[in-house]
Design an enzyme around this catalytic site. Structure first.
Site, short mmCIF file in Angstrom:
data_model
loop_
_atom_site.label_atom_id
_atom_site.label_comp_id
_atom_site.label_asym_id
_atom_site.label_seq_id
_atom_site.Cartn_x
_atom_site.Cartn_y
_atom_site.Cartn_z
N ASP A 59 0.95 -1.27 0.03
CA ASP A 59 0.15 0.04 0.00
C ASP A 59 0.83 1.15 -0.04
OD1 ASP A 59 0.81 -0.29 2.53
OD2 ASP A 59 -1.12 0.27 3.38
N ASP A 98 -1.06 -6.18 -0.37
CA ASP A 98 -1.09 -5.60 0.94
C ASP A 98 -2.74 -5.16 1.12
OD1 ASP A 98 0.17 -4.69 3.02
OD2 ASP A 98 1.06 -3.00 2.14
N LYS A 128 -1.00 -9.45 2.96
CA LYS A 128 -0.29 -8.87 4.16
C LYS A 128 -1.24 -8.09 4.88
CE LYS A 128 3.11 -5.55 3.95
NZ LYS A 128 2.51 -4.88 4.66
N GLU A 197 9.58 -4.22 10.61
CA GLU A 197 9.77 -2.85 10.03
C GLU A 197 10.23 -1.94 10.82
OE1 GLU A 197 7.13 -1.09 7.16
OE2 GLU A 197 8.23 0.81 7.25
O1 KIV Z 1 3.58 -1.11 1.56
C1 KIV Z 1 4.63 -1.64 1.64
O2 KIV Z 1 5.52 -1.28 0.61
C2 KIV Z 1 5.05 -2.45 2.73
C3 KIV Z 1 6.49 -2.50 2.81
C4 KIV Z 1 7.24 -1.41 3.19
C5 KIV Z 1 6.99 -3.61 3.62
O3 KIV Z 1 4.45 -2.60 3.59
#
Ligand code: KIV
Length: 304
Positions: A59, A98, A128, A197
């Site tokens: 995201d 995501d 995710k 993270e």
């Molecule tokens: O949204 C994203 O790119 C992420 C990564 C930074 C792990 O969640």
């Protein structure tokens, strides 16, 4: 400009599809897992050709592609649109979609329904979502439906207002303990992998050693089982802000500005298009056309 592609990319094109099991085996064999983000077809093609293990349609889309100040405005429809493009480009990497803000927080049932859309409509292999113990019910329900879930703890950008900004996490004993507990709980709930993270390297290394599932670090040091970066940061395409943990492998923003400037100059100076960029008509066809044109011009020009 060099157009050579590494010989490794040939191997990549013959690779078998990467699955959640592949990542598990890589951890067991102490082989580092590589993951990068993609939001479009050409980037997905290039990542797949380069031999990346996993692609995250993050995201972060909201910030590096759509120009929002953070990830909170990204919707399910935004994510599905970009996931579809990525899945058309990448055939080998494990594809992780995501889940955006408010797509999994309201209820576990809604989380399940939205997670399902990533696989059913957008060609993703897994989803995710951010958060620790508070997400267990949703994760249990989603994984029970056969949808692999990657967890994400530490700096969770969807909670920036609660965290007080994009701040690293786990730097006090209390926070470190909470993150370790979250990590175990997410593994127990069925996550196949976990993003860590912006947390201290020592803590990330300890979590990685204690868990059976692979950890993927971003700003979490070298002790994780794999690494992820936002591709636009790595390529130097996103100039607004670059986190300290990013290694830039290119300066594409500068190259883009340079290329656009040259194009504008070429157009203004009539250097572009040149003959090799233009179409021609065979001479005899042209002569015939001109003859007809002159004839028509002399009789009834309007009919031509
Ligand atoms: O949204 C994203 O790119 C992420 C990564 C930074 C792990 O969640």
């Amino acid at each position: 400009m060099s157009t050579q592609i590494s010989p490794f990319s040939k191997i990549a094109s013959e690779r078998k599809k990467v699955t959640t099991l592949t990542l598990k085996h890589k951890k067991q064999r102490a082989q580092a897992i590589s993951m990068l983000t993609a939001y479009d077809y050409p980037t997905a093609l290039a990542l797949d050709q380069a031999g990346i293990d996993a692609i995250l349609v993050g995201d972060s889309l909201g910030m590096v592609v759509l120009g929002y100040p953070n990830t909170l405005s990204v919707t399910m429809e935004d994510m599905l649109h970009h996931c579809k493009a990525v899945s058309r480009g990448a055939k080998t990497a494990l594809l992780v979609g995501d889940m955006p803000f408010m797509s999994y927080q309201v209820s576990a049932q809604e989380a399940l329904r939205n997670a399902g859309r990533f696989l059913q409509e957008a060609g993703m292999d897994a989803v995710k979502l951010e958060g620790g113990i508070e997400r267990l019910e949703a994760i249990r329900l989603i994984t029970a439906a056969g949808i692999p879930v990657m967890g994400h703890i530490g700096l969770t950008p969807q909670s920036i207002h609660q965290l007080g900004g994009f701040r690293s996490q786990g730097r006090s004993g209390v926070e470190a303990r909470r993150l370790l507990e979250d990590a175990f709980a997410l593994q127990m709930a069925g996550c196949f992998s976990l993003v860590l993270e912006s947390i201290p390297s020592r803590l990330a290394e300890m979590i990685s050693e204690k868990l059976d599932i692979p950890t993927i670090g971003i700003g979490a040091g070298a002790g994780c089982d794999g690494q992820v970066l936002v591709t636009h940061d790595l390529l130097g395409l996103f100039e607004r802000f670059t986190p300290r943990f990013v290694k830039k492998y290119a300066k594409l923003h500068n190259q883009m500005v340079e290329a656009f400037t040259q194009y504008i100059e070429d157009v203004q100076c009539h250097r572009f298009p040149a003959a090799e960029h233009s179409l021609d008509i065979p001479e005899e066809e042209w002569q015939e056309f001109i003859k007809d044109y002159h004839l028509a011009e002399r009789s009834i020009p309007i009919a031509f």
